[in-house]
Design an enzyme around this catalytic site. Structure first.
Site, mmCIF file in Angstrom:
data_model
loop_
_atom_site.group_PDB
_atom_site.id
_atom_site.type_symbol
_atom_site.label_atom_id
_atom_site.label_comp_id
_atom_site.label_asym_id
_atom_site.label_seq_id
_atom_site.Cartn_x
_atom_site.Cartn_y
_atom_site.Cartn_z
ATOM 1 N N ASP A 164 0.831 -1.202 0.000
ATOM 2 C CA ASP A 164 0.000 0.000 0.000
ATOM 3 C C ASP A 164 0.871 1.260 0.000
ATOM 4 O OD1 ASP A 164 -1.013 -0.792 3.368
ATOM 5 O OD2 ASP A 164 0.806 0.187 2.681
ATOM 6 N N ASP B 139 1.338 5.326 0.868
ATOM 7 C CA ASP B 139 0.903 6.477 1.653
ATOM 8 C C ASP B 139 1.535 7.734 1.081
ATOM 9 O OD1 ASP B 139 -0.561 4.957 3.494
ATOM 10 O OD2 ASP B 139 1.269 4.433 4.570
ATOM 11 N N ASP C 70 8.089 6.510 13.423
ATOM 12 C CA ASP C 70 8.713 5.616 14.398
ATOM 13 C C ASP C 70 10.174 5.284 14.076
ATOM 14 O OD1 ASP C 70 7.810 4.129 12.239
ATOM 15 O OD2 ASP C 70 6.643 2.704 13.411
HETATM 16 P P1 ATP Z 1 3.505 -1.949 6.435
HETATM 17 O O1 ATP Z 1 4.369 -2.564 5.425
HETATM 18 O O2 ATP Z 1 3.170 -2.869 7.528
HETATM 19 O O3 ATP Z 1 2.293 -1.207 5.894
HETATM 20 P P2 ATP Z 1 4.314 0.685 7.224
HETATM 21 O O4 ATP Z 1 5.638 1.199 7.674
HETATM 22 O O5 ATP Z 1 3.755 1.276 5.967
HETATM 23 O O6 ATP Z 1 4.451 -0.861 7.131
HETATM 24 P P3 ATP Z 1 1.922 1.597 8.485
HETATM 25 O O7 ATP Z 1 1.291 1.096 9.724
HETATM 26 O O8 ATP Z 1 1.211 1.459 7.185
HETATM 27 O O9 ATP Z 1 3.332 0.893 8.415
HETATM 28 O O10 ATP Z 1 2.272 3.111 8.737
HETATM 29 C C1 ATP Z 1 2.729 4.001 7.727
HETATM 30 C C2 ATP Z 1 3.795 4.928 8.287
HETATM 31 O O11 ATP Z 1 3.260 5.724 9.342
HETATM 32 C C3 ATP Z 1 4.977 4.212 8.939
HETATM 33 O O12 ATP Z 1 5.944 3.880 7.969
HETATM 34 C C4 ATP Z 1 5.493 5.259 9.904
HETATM 35 O O13 ATP Z 1 6.246 6.232 9.253
HETATM 36 C C5 ATP Z 1 4.196 5.910 10.385
HETATM 37 N N1 ATP Z 1 3.675 5.239 11.597
HETATM 38 C C6 ATP Z 1 2.749 4.259 11.664
HETATM 39 N N2 ATP Z 1 2.500 3.897 12.921
HETATM 40 C C7 ATP Z 1 3.284 4.647 13.701
HETATM 41 C C8 ATP Z 1 3.479 4.751 15.102
HETATM 42 N N3 ATP Z 1 2.826 3.968 15.960
HETATM 43 N N4 ATP Z 1 4.379 5.671 15.549
HETATM 44 C C9 ATP Z 1 5.028 6.473 14.687
HETATM 45 N N5 ATP Z 1 4.896 6.403 13.358
HETATM 46 C C10 ATP Z 1 4.035 5.518 12.854
HETATM 47 MG MG MG Z 2 1.798 0.846 5.160
#
Ligand code: ATP
Ligand code: MG
Length: 457
Positions: A85, A87, A164
């Site tokens: 996905d 963002d 994070d």
């Molecule tokens: P995935 O591959 O699991 O989707 P992801 O890194 O994209 O991994 P997401 O949960 O989709 O994770 O979150 C998107 C982004 O938002 C993360 O990459 C991070 O930058 C930020 N983020 C998400 N959750 C948190 C959190 N609990 N604290 C700080 N930043 C966060």
């Molecule tokens: Mg993600």
């Protein structure tokens, strides 16, 4: 409009100027400048990016806004994985995003996000946000340091610091396809290490779910959690108890349905986080190595299914985690009161769910079939007669059978039983009747009474 990569942090519209004044007043730290990695020096190609995400990025950019891909998609693309996905982060407000796209909906009350929809794909588009961890902003944290307010728009320089891990804080700029790296994230990806942005103690106290995210990313990406973060997890693991149970269910799904369930489980155990999520299961894992082996076999199986593109259901895994504690409790209940093994298992599962829901709240659509699946296990021992044969038609037979097969692989159900139920599914109705020693319908003693049709008047 000048190239946003070059204009860096210049603010061009009234909104941004107002934003800057506001941030100044709050005493935010000075924006740092990113390391800008040009397209020629990184491997993220537009082929890695979905067309829908590209459309959003281009339209924002053409309308004069900053537009970046951010988070997991940039990280995964750099690692040569296929991002699932996408963002988008922008300096456009949610209302400004909505004005650009007909297919856009604003969601969230506390912090508004724009969802731009293309068929089944949704591109989440977030306005840059300021982190809440400013010393001057005590009101944004509760007594344990958890973030309770995080809803201030900011600039990209601030958006970075609320993320994070360094690997999750890379911004891919659609203006010139460069990557903006404020936190040395590209280097950490090359080193395959998970580094929390800022002081680990503060960041884990702010949001204890980050401990689970650390483990999840370490397992999925095969990264090491750096020592300072490991140490901090050891210190703050108990804080997971304060996280709302509903939020932990989402996290549970992400941890165990992303293709690295076994590794995630091992890391959760290693960091003593599993006990925070499933305390009763953890106790049994410590007491009974055979149960631990069964759980790992089930998780391996889940990973295999995901790799093969097959579906997995959380109810199965919840059942796996529940099996030993439910069995133990069922034996106790049976010694107290007369009831069948199935009834005792169902009752025990119900009781245990009551306790478990306080940690992770699991929807009924998973827990109800899970209880049935566990309660059906004793029926595999019964291999004669009509009731045994009818078991094959039970709506939960398939799940119960898969569960029993796993138990058998882990040496907890004998092979003859497993083979019997495997074979019998391949048999014709006549063969089955013979196997289960059920009399043929013709030999039925009871005669059906025929109703006479009334003659039409
Ligand atoms: P995935 O591959 O699991 O989707 P992801 O890194 O994209 O991994 P997401 O949960 O989709 O994770 O979150 C998107 C982004 O938002 C993360 O990459 C991070 O930058 C930020 N983020 C998400 N959750 C948190 C959190 N609990 N604290 C700080 N930043 C966060
Ligand atoms: Mg993600």
């Amino acid at each position: 409009m000048s190239d946003p990569a070059q204009r860096g942090c210049y603010y061009t519209d009234a909104f941004s100027i107002a934003k800057r004044c506001f941030l100044k007043k709050r005493g935010t730290k000075k924006p740092s400048s990113p390391k800008i990695i040009p397209r020629s020096a990184h491997t993220v190609s537009r082929n890695d990016i979905s067309n829908s995400a590209l459309k959003v990025l281009y339209r924002l950019h053409k309308s004069g806004y900053q537009a970046f891909l951010v988070g997991g998609c940039v990280r995964d693309a750099l690692l040569g994985l296929h991002p699932k996905d996408f963002d988008v982060a922008t300096d456009a407000t949610p209302e400004e995003v909505r004005a650009l796209f007909d297919n856009c909906r604003l969601i969230g009350r506390r912090f508004r996000l724009a969802h731009v929809r293309f068929g089944r794909e949704i591109i989440e588009t977030a306005t840059f946000r300021a982190a809440a961890n400013h010393a001057a902003d005590d009101a944004a944290h509760d007594d344990e340091g958890r973030i309770i307010r995080d809803n201030v728009y900011g600039s990209i320089e601030e958006d970075v610091w609320r993320r994070d891990f360094t690997c999750n804080a890379l911004y891919y700029n659609i203006a010139d396809f460069s990557i903006w790296d404020y936190t040395n994230g590209v280097n950490d990806i090359q080193q395959r290490q998970l580094v929390l942005i800022g002081d680990p103690d503060t960041r884990l106290r702010e949001d204890p779910v980050r401990m689970l995210r650390a483990v999840r990313f370490a397992a999925k990406l095969d990264f090491t959690i750096v020592k300072s973060v490991e140490k901090s997890i050891r210190k703050h693991k108990d804080l997971l108890a304060n996280v709302p149970a509903a939020r932990l269910f989402d996290e549970f799904l992400k941890m165990f349905q992303a293709g690295a369930a076994e590794k995630t489980f091992d890391l959760l155990r290693e960091h003593e986080l599993f006990v925070q999520l499933f305390p009763a299961t953890d106790q049994e894992l410590n007491d009974d190595p055979a149960f631990a082996e069964f759980v790992r076999a089930a998780l391996r199986n889940t990973d295999r299914r995901i790799a093969a593109g097959q579906s997995v259901t959380p109810m199965f895994l919840i059942g796996v985690f529940f099996w030993a504690p439910v069995k133990r409790l069922a034996e106790i209940r049976r010694s107290e009161e007369k009831m069948s093994e199935s009834q005792a298992l169902s009752l025990a599962a119900y009781e245990l769910l009551g306790q478990q829901q306080r940690r992770i709240s699991m929807p009924k659509r998973f827990t109800v079939p899970m209880r049935e699946m566990l309660a059906l296990q004793p029926r595999f021992e019964n291999q004669r007669g009509k009731r045994a044969m009818n078991f094959l038609e039970h709506r939960r037979f398939r799940a119960a059978y898969d569960f029993m097969m796993l138990l058998s692989e882990a040496g907890q159900v004998d092979k003859a039983t497993a083979d019997f139920w495997t074979q019998v599914q391949k048999q014709s109705a006549v063969e089955r009747a013979r196997t289960f020693e059920v009399e043929k319908p013709a030999g039925n003693k009871r005669r059906r009474r025929r109703r006479r049709r009334r003659a039409p008047q």
